[in-house]
Write a protein that holds these residues in place. Structure first.
Motif, PDB file in Angstrom:
ATOM      1  N   GLY A   1       0.786  -1.224   0.000  1.00 17.51           N
ATOM      2  CA  GLY A   1       0.000   0.000   0.000  1.00 17.51           C
ATOM      3  C   GLY A   1       0.816   1.272   0.000  1.00 17.51           C
ATOM      4  O   GLY A   1       0.241   2.362  -0.054  1.00 17.51           O
ATOM      5  N   VAL A   2       2.148   1.194   0.089  1.00 19.10           N
ATOM      6  CA  VAL A   2       3.014   2.364  -0.015  1.00 19.10           C
ATOM      7  C   VAL A   2       4.092   2.062  -1.048  1.00 19.10           C
ATOM      8  O   VAL A   2       4.208   0.944  -1.533  1.00 19.10           O
ATOM      9  CB  VAL A   2       3.671   2.719   1.343  1.00 19.10           C
ATOM     10  CG1 VAL A   2       2.629   3.084   2.368  1.00 19.10           C
ATOM     11  CG2 VAL A   2       4.543   1.566   1.843  1.00 19.10           C
TER      12      VAL A   2
ATOM     13  N   ARG B   1       1.142   2.100   6.245  1.00 16.10           N
ATOM     14  CA  ARG B   1       0.502   3.154   5.455  1.00 16.10           C
ATOM     15  C   ARG B   1       0.588   4.529   6.116  1.00 16.10           C
ATOM     16  O   ARG B   1      -0.047   5.477   5.663  1.00 16.10           O
ATOM     17  CB  ARG B   1      -0.965   2.765   5.229  1.00 16.10           C
ATOM     18  CG  ARG B   1      -1.087   1.486   4.389  1.00 16.10           C
ATOM     19  CD  ARG B   1      -2.481   0.895   4.440  1.00 16.10           C
ATOM     20  NE  ARG B   1      -2.545  -0.348   3.671  1.00 16.10           N
ATOM     21  CZ  ARG B   1      -3.586  -1.178   3.672  1.00 16.10           C
ATOM     22  NH1 ARG B   1      -4.657  -0.891   4.412  1.00 16.10           N
ATOM     23  NH2 ARG B   1      -3.567  -2.280   2.956  1.00 16.10           N
TER      24      ARG B   1
END
Length: 392
Positions: free
Chosen positions: A27-28, A281
């Motif tokens: 997610g990053v 995140r």
């Protein structure tokens, strides 16, 4: 002062015009993941060497700067040395490297130039026959200054590695455990997903308490891959934990001790998964909330368990013992935070894991006595270690 050196110059092997540093991991972007490892290790400045500033890289650098550290992008060694403090120790992570916090923290402690090395690895750069660089180094800024004196067409990263090796840098072997935990350089987006999953699980398994290592880590190994792949929000897990936890507390209060405690334990698992995803995140508000929700649930569950057992037995001994468990546990956590935690020491979820079988067996007094004793033993040992450290 500790500074971090990152590179965002290599292209991804399977995505045209995409930098490997901006590939997604949980997610990053990968470079944000690297930056968080450095910040967790104590870095107060991060220098990013870039070849071109893509929109994805610009966004990543801006988000990194919001974490309270100085972030500078540079294009060559001269600009890098101008940004770095001359007395800083620099931890350098290779372009495309996936690793764990334990590896970075171990290299942070090195006082002289040090290279993390391995015996093999096609994606790693060879230092000498049979020895390759494993992607992490601790260097003096002077090594970068020496590279700045070389011809401008020399590759910055390769030249820095050669200069560091020729300067007689110490060499530390890459632990086998780090490889199992996903350590390696990866510039393929699909392979990066697998390494990212292993690293996320390792982040929990490396925590210095037996509950996270032996219970939460196996749960994360199963649950995190589908959660990350589907982009499940961390807050959703936290909300689920709150719902399950409230139901469990209600069950304990109404006399259903075993099912209620089991539900609270499930809620703690959801909080742990939420905490890992929130860290990845950079959802700092959620991280702060979870740090209160988890121990708060444990305190309430313990007190309600003691209260209900005391009402059933018609005695004040059990609720007082529950209160004593909470107080001793809180003091133990405070003392343990001042020294290096031992694997066997109590951690808040451990108390519920003791109370649950006692509730199933219908022996709340025995369970609370065992939990209180565990807390007192942890507190006593932590105090002794603290005294030894002060005396030494």
């Amino acid at each position: 002062m500790l500074a971090g050196l990152l590179f965002a110059t290599a292209d991804a092997s399977d995505r045209h015009d995409t930098l490997a540093a901006t590939l997604p991991i949980g997610g990053v972007t990968l470079i944000e993941f690297q930056a968080r490892l450095l910040i967790a290790a104590g870095a107060s400045q991060i220098v990013v060497v870039v070849s071109r500033l893509t929109p994805e890289l610009l966004g990543a650098i801006n988000r990194m700067g919001k974490r309270g550290v100085a972030v500078d992008s540079v294009r060559n060694p001269s600009e890098a040395i101008a940004k770095l403090h001359p007395l800083a120790r620099v931890v350098w992570l290779a372009d495309g490297l996936v690793t764990t916090g334990g590896v970075v923290e171990a290299m942070r402690e090195r006082k002289s130039d040090t290279l993390l090395v391995a015996a093999e690895g096609d994606e790693l750069e060879r230092i000498e026959p049979g020895v390759v660089w494993a992607g992490v180094a601790t260097i003096d800024p002077q090594r970068i200054a020496e590279v700045a004196k070389l011809p401008s067409d020399y590759d910055f990263a390769s030249s820095l590695l050669r200069v560091t090796a020729q300067h007689g840098a110490d060499r530390v072997a890459l632990p086998e455990a780090a490889v199992r935990d996903g350590h390696g350089i990866q510039r393929d987006s699909r392979a990066l997903v697998a390494k990212g999953r292993a690293t996320l699980v390792a982040a929990i398994g490396a925590r210095p308490n037996w509950v996270d290592r032996f219970l939460i880590a196996p749960l994360a190994r199963v649950a995190l891959p589908p959660l990350v792949a589907r982009g499940v929000p961390a807050v959703m897990l936290a909300v689920g934990g709150v719902a399950v936890g409230v139901a469990g507390l209600a069950g304990v209060m109404m006399g259903w001790a075993a099912p209620g405690l089991a539900a609270v334990i499930v809620a703690l698992g959801l909080f742990a998964l939420s905490d890992v995803l929130a860290w990845l995140r950079d959802e700092r508000r959620l991280i702060a909330a979870v740090k209160w929700l988890a121990p708060g649930s444990i305190v309430l569950a313990t007190l309600l368990f003691g209260r209900q057992a005391g009402l059933d037995a018609g005695t004040a001994t059990v609720p007082l013992l529950a209160l004593g468990t909470v107080i001793a546990g809180a003091l133990a956590e405070r003392a343990a935070g001042a020294v290096q935690r031992q694997l066997w020491w109590a951690t808040p979820p451990a108390y519920l894991l003791i109370l649950l079988p006692a509730a199933i067996a219908g022996q709340p007094l025995v369970g609370l006595a065992a939990a209180a004793g565990y807390a007192v033993a942890t507190l006593g040992h932590a105090i002794e270690r603290l005294r030894t450290r002060i005396a030494g």
